[in-house]
Each structure stands twice: as structure tokens, then as C-alpha cells.
Motif scaffolding. Structure first.
Motif, PDB file in Angstrom:
ATOM      1  N   HIS A 190       0.859  -1.184   0.000  1.00  0.00           N
ATOM      2  CA  HIS A 190       0.000   0.000   0.000  1.00  0.00           C
ATOM      3  C   HIS A 190       0.899   1.238   0.000  1.00  0.00           C
ATOM      4  CE1 HIS A 190      -3.823   2.073   1.841  1.00  0.00           C
ATOM      5  NE2 HIS A 190      -3.259   2.799   0.903  1.00  0.00           N
ATOM      6  N   HIS A 227      -4.405   6.431  -5.481  1.00  0.00           N
ATOM      7  CA  HIS A 227      -5.859   6.595  -5.333  1.00  0.00           C
ATOM      8  C   HIS A 227      -6.536   6.567  -6.701  1.00  0.00           C
ATOM      9  CE1 HIS A 227      -6.074   7.438  -1.094  1.00  0.00           C
ATOM     10  NE2 HIS A 227      -5.154   8.372  -1.181  1.00  0.00           N
ATOM     11  N   GLU A 265      -5.388   1.818  -5.043  1.00  0.00           N
ATOM     12  CA  GLU A 265      -6.246   1.809  -3.858  1.00  0.00           C
ATOM     13  C   GLU A 265      -7.616   2.257  -4.335  1.00  0.00           C
ATOM     14  OE1 GLU A 265      -5.340   4.525  -0.630  1.00  0.00           O
ATOM     15  OE2 GLU A 265      -6.668   3.437   0.740  1.00  0.00           O
ATOM     16  N   HIS A 302     -13.632   5.161   1.849  1.00  0.00           N
ATOM     17  CA  HIS A 302     -13.212   6.549   2.037  1.00  0.00           C
ATOM     18  C   HIS A 302     -14.412   7.493   2.090  1.00  0.00           C
ATOM     19  CE1 HIS A 302      -9.528   4.725   0.184  1.00  0.00           C
ATOM     20  NE2 HIS A 302      -8.958   5.423   1.146  1.00  0.00           N
ATOM     21  N   HIS A 343      -7.170  -0.300   5.501  1.00  0.00           N
ATOM     22  CA  HIS A 343      -7.694   0.301   6.743  1.00  0.00           C
ATOM     23  C   HIS A 343      -9.155  -0.097   6.977  1.00  0.00           C
ATOM     24  CE1 HIS A 343      -8.886   3.311   3.771  1.00  0.00           C
ATOM     25  NE2 HIS A 343      -7.627   3.654   3.592  1.00  0.00           N
TER      26      HIS A 343
HETATM   27 ZN   LIG Z   1      -7.046   4.980   2.089  1.00  0.00          ZN
END
Ligand SMILES: [Zn+2]
Ligand SMILES: [Zn+2]
Length: 541
Positions: free
Chosen positions: A314, A347, A383, A410, A438
Motif C-alpha cells: 500500500h 488513489h 487503492e 473513504h 484500513h
Molecule cells: Zn485509504
């Protein structure tokens, strides 16, 4: 005890920094300068008897701070601080971090509702008085209540804040006294919440350190407790315990100061040692990582270590809006860490502040294909965002050009348990998703975890052998240790990830590993500790 003038001024300057930051919407350069000046005051005479020339020659002290010192010397107070104290709550540093909080609202809290502390705000929410705040609805107040209730007690500070203060104090003492300072206690064991900062100062000049700490402007208070232990408070009110030890006993003192007490007492009975390793050796044991010291010895000996890591799954490059590393910098760092593989996970575009869409991911694939030559295999992932219904924000055709992805929540943090659980289970069923980033979305003391039926999510993850990320950002530590234990018992696997956005954050993996160590997880359960071929077999399952 009489407080020297320098320390009393430092306390006011610290508060001035806090409240200036609360009053300014953006990052406050003034607050930063005040804070920096507090750390510089130890260069000055304790009575602040210095002339302007000497003041201005002191690093960290410019004309603005010199003017405040002279105002304080003549008035005994700072007018600007008096004004801010009348307009902002005492606990502004904590309250300003609440979502949707603004300087205007903070000031309304103080002026209209008389709120100074988080307890005051909690009771204003309870009684309904807070409903009079302009533009704040029930949902926000409810969220504030939940966040304020996250700390286990008023004396506790979140891991990240405690770490930053510990590190600042340790560096300060090292620089002024030219000795070694080791962070111990709950911070070293990586507890989520810390009730006291503990430091071990290693020196032969014990009295010199005692004198320095007793007078230092960096602390609000510090007194000799017993023997060579000093106890006091930071300007934020947190307890500080410093043990001052000669090098010949430093290992023993560090074990005691690191705790937990039951573990420490079993080692300490053996006598005085210069290093921790010497003390454990005398006990017939290898050195035990501090986070694992709450475990039985045999379990502690089997935990995963940072040296076991073969890669990181990550990582953001400058292709992410908040990323600060080039691929070249990243590869050089990965090689120097001895990594055998690496998954780049920028992202994707569903994020509120932007990310890569299909075209940009395709272009990134071309760019990265020219880089796959080093001793570290560079894998291309992303991600991806999980939408409210559990779908990914990148289409399957685009995903098929990627090696695999990590998926994370998110947005929509406050869905009910049924919807939130269904959302994660759905995302876990996508074959390209190999890591749940996460998993709870929490930030310690800042954002509560999402509400899920965790055993149901574990079952889905185990069924598709998706790894639960343990995110190593000190304010996330997500998956939290309590849930790591539940997931491990159910047969889940983990990824100890940095979620680095800049080079310095690659070492976040140490915190991820520490979280796993706390509950005794071994390297065989950590996917990025697998040798390359086994790792690839898992990834392409
Ligand atoms: Zn994140
Ligand atoms: Zn990330």
C-alpha cells in the motif's frame, strides 16, 4: 515550587500557539513560530534577563517573539493571549479537530455556551444546549459525542500525539545535553492511548540532567520523584516520567520503563545490565520486541518482525493527489529496505479529492512496465474506493490491466451496520481485491470506526483469502489489535502496510508489525512476509 520566569512565559506562549491555531482557519504559520520558540527558550537565561541583541541571535527567536518576551517581562502577561482565552475554549487543540468544526463555531462554543473542555461540550450536547449552535445539526452533534467518547479518560492522549510529543522531548534533551534518550512506556509498546510519556535518559551526568529537566521551558513542571526519577507535565497537561540512568544499567532501566509491569518484574530480578539484550540473555531468552511484552514468552518469541517483511502492498506515488514520491525514489528506498516486491496503489478517481481514472491507470501501467528490472518486483495496483453499495470505482476492464488492488472505504462512514457489512462483504467478493485497506476507517481520537458485523466480514475475507490490512499510520493502526486477534482466531491473513505518501512514511510498516506483535501474530499469517513465489500464489488465488 517556584516556577522560573522562562518556564512561565513558555506556558503562555504554548497556549498562545494553541489558541492562535484554533482561531485561524488555515495552517497557522504564526502558531508554528510560537511553538518553535518554546523549544528555543532553553537557550536563554531562566529569568529571561537577556538583551535584545542576544535574543535575536538565538535560533527560533525573531523580532515577533522578542516583542512578546519584552511584553511579558514588563506586564507579566500577553494581551493577545488574554483576548484569545476569552474567545476560545481551553481545550481548543482537541475540539478544533472535530469534523465540521470551524474557528467561528469554536468561538461560539466558548462565548455562547461557556464550553472550555471536551466534557463541557459533551454535556452541552446531552442537555440539548448545543443545538443552539449556528448551522450544526443532530447528525453532527451525535458524531461529536461519539468522537469525544473515544478517549478512555481525560488523562489519555492518542498514540500519534503522544509519539510526537515524546519524540520532540527526546530530541530536545539529546540536543541540549548530548546524551541518549530512549522513548519507553506505552508509546514504545504502541498502545492506542497513552496516559504518560516515559523517557529513559542515558548518561553518567545524572545531576546535570536533573537540573536541566527541573528548569526546562519545554515542560510545564518537572520534579524529582524518587532516586533518579523525574515526574512532571507537558504544557498540554500530559504526565511525563523520565528515568535517568548511567549507561551500565540502561538496559534494566529501559525494560522497567517500557513495561508492562508483570513482564518487567520477571526480567528485573536478574540484576543490572547495560542493554536490554544482555538482560534477556541472562534470562535465557532472545530480546523481546516491546509490543509483544504483554504475551507469554513462547508466544512472544514467534511474532512477526520488520525483518520478516518482503514487501509493502500500500504505497502512493506522486500520481496520487496527496502523494509525494516519484517511482524512482520509491524503488531506491524499497531496494535499500531489502524488499523483494512492492505494490503501487495510487488513489482512484472516486475519491472526493481526486485520483486516477481508467486512462491515467493505463498510462501508469505503461510507465511502470519500463521500471520492472530491479531486484524488487514492482507490481501495479491501485487503492480503489468502495462505494456505498460495495462496488469498486474502477471498471473491470481497467482492473484487468492491474496486478491486483487494495480496496478501501473513504466515504459513507456512518451507514448502519447491516448496510455497512453488506458493502464490505460485496467488495471482498471481487476477485481483484486482495487486501482490505484500513478496514474500520477509524482514526484514533479523530474518527470512530465504521459499524460492521466484524465476524461476518472476517468470514468473507477468509473465504476469498483477502488480507486484512494493518495500516501503520500511527493515527490509524487499523485493523486495531482487538480485531486482529478476532480475525487471527478465525484464520484470516494480514498485510502489514505503510500506506506511505512520502518516503519517510515507508517506516510506518514498523507500527503495523508492532500491532501484529501485540497479539502474537507470526510471519506465516502476514502475506507481505511470504517469499516471492508464495506471495504471488496468494495474490493470484
Ligand atoms: Zn485509504
Ligand atoms: Zn492509501
Amino acid at each position: 515550587m517556584e516556577v522560573n520566569r522562562r518556564r512561565a512565559f513558555a506556558a503562555q506562549l504554548w497556549r498562545l500557539a494553541d489558541l492562535t491555531r484554533a482561531a485561524e482557519r488555515r495552517r497557522s504559520f504564526r502558531a508554528k513560530a510560537y511553538r518553535r520558540a518554546v523549544w528555543s527558550l532553553d537557550h536563554l537565561d531562566p529569568d529571561l534577563e537577556v538583551d535584545d541583541e542576544e535574543l535575536l541571535a538565538t535560533p527560533g527567536i525573531g523580532p515577533g517573539i522578542a516583542a512578546l518576551i519584552s511584553e511579558y517581562r514588563s506586564q507579566g502577561r500577553l494581551l493577545r493571549l488574554d483576548l484569545l482565552e476569552a474567545s476560545f475554549p481551553t481545550e481548543s487543540p482537541r475540539l478544533r479537530r472535530l469534523p465540521r468544526m470551524s474557528p467561528k463555531l469554536l468561538s461560539q462554543l466558548k462565548v455562547s455556551l461557556g464550553v472550555d473542555t471536551s466534557e463541557d461540550l459533551a454535556s452541552a450536547i446531552d442537555t440539548g444546549a448545543a443545538l443552539s449552535l449556528h448551522g450544526v445539526g443532530d447528525a453532527t452533534l451525535e458524531l461529536w459525542s461519539r468522537i469525544l467518547a473515544l478517549a478512555p479518560g481525560p488523562e489519555y492522549v492518542a498514540a500519534n500525539d503522544a509519539w510526537e510529543m515524546s519524540r520532540a522531548l527526546a530530541t530536545h534533551i539529546e540536543e541540549h545535553l548530548n546524551c541518549q534518550v530512549v522513548i519507553a512506556g506505552a508509546v514504545r509498546r504502541l498502545e492506542e492511548w497513552v496516559d504518560a510519556i516515559k523517557l529513559v535518559v542515558v548518561t553518567d551526568k545524572i545531576e546535570r540532567v536533573e537540573f536541566f529537566l527541573a528548569e526546562s521551558a519545554a515542560l510545564a513542571e518537572m520534579v524529582r520523584a524518587d532516586g533518579s526519577r523525574m515526574v512532571g507535565r507537558t504544557h498540554d497537561g500530559q504526565r511525563v516520567v523520565a528515568d535517568i540512568s548511567p549507561p551500565s544499567r540502561a538496559g534494566t532501566v529501559l525494560i522497567a520503563a517500557t513495561g508492562p509491569p508483570a513482564h518487567a518484574s520477571s526480567v528485573l530480578a536478574l540484576g543490572s545490565f547495560a542493554t536490554e539484550a544482555d538482560a534477556y540473555r541472562a534470562d535465557g531468552s532472545p530480546w523481546i520486541a516491546p509490543p509483544a511484552r504483554g504475551l507469554p514468552r513462547d508466544a512472544a518469541a514467534r511474532v512477526v518482525t520488520v525483518d520478516d517483511l518482503e514487501g509493502d502492498l500500500h504505497i502512493h506515488t506522486e500520481a496520487s493527489p496527496d502523494g509525494r514520491m516519484t517511482v524512482g525514489q520509491l524503488m531506491a528506498a524499497a531496494e535499500s529496505r531489502g524488499y523483494r516486491y512492492l505494490l503501487i496503489t495510487d488513489h482512484t478517481h472516486g475519491l472526493r479529492f481526486g485520483g486516477l481514472g481508467p486512462e491515467a491507470l493505463a498510462a501508469q501501467a505503461v510507465e511502470l512496465s519500463g521500471t520492472r528490472t530491479s531486484s524488487c518486483l514492482l507490481l501495479h495496483g491501485a487503492e480503489v474506493n468502495i462505494d456505498a453499495g460495495g462496488l469498486l470505482d474502477i471498471d473491470d476492464d481497467t482492473i484487468s490491466i492491474l496486478d491486483f488492488v487494495v480496496a478501501g472505504v473513504h466515504s459513507h462512514f456512518s451507514l448502519g451496520q447491516v448496510e455497512q457489512t453488506r458493502r464490505l462483504v460485496k467488495a471482498l467478493s471481487h476477485p481483484a481485491v486482495r487486501v482490505l485497506a484500513h478496514p474500520l476507517g477509524r482514526r484514533i481520537g479523530i474518527r470512530p470506526p465504521i459499524d460492521i458485523d466484524f465476524p461476518a466480514v472476517v468470514e468473507a475475507a477468509v473465504a476469498s483469502s483477502v488480507a486484512f490490512e494493518v495500516n501503520g499510520h500511527r493515527d490509524r493502526l487499523d485493523l486495531p489489535v482487538t480485531w486482529i486477534e478476532v480475525a487471527a482466531d478465525a484464520g484470516a491473513v494480514f498485510a502489514a502496510n505503510s500506506d506511505a505518501h512520502r518516503l519517510s512514511e515507508l517506516s510506518n510498516v514498523e507500527n503495523a508489525v508492532a500491532s501484529l506483535q501485540r497479539v502474537g501474530v507470526g510471519p506465516e499469517r502476514v502475506v507481505n512476509a511470504l517469499p516471492l513465489q508464495e506471495f504471488l500464489a496468494w495474490a493470484h488465488k
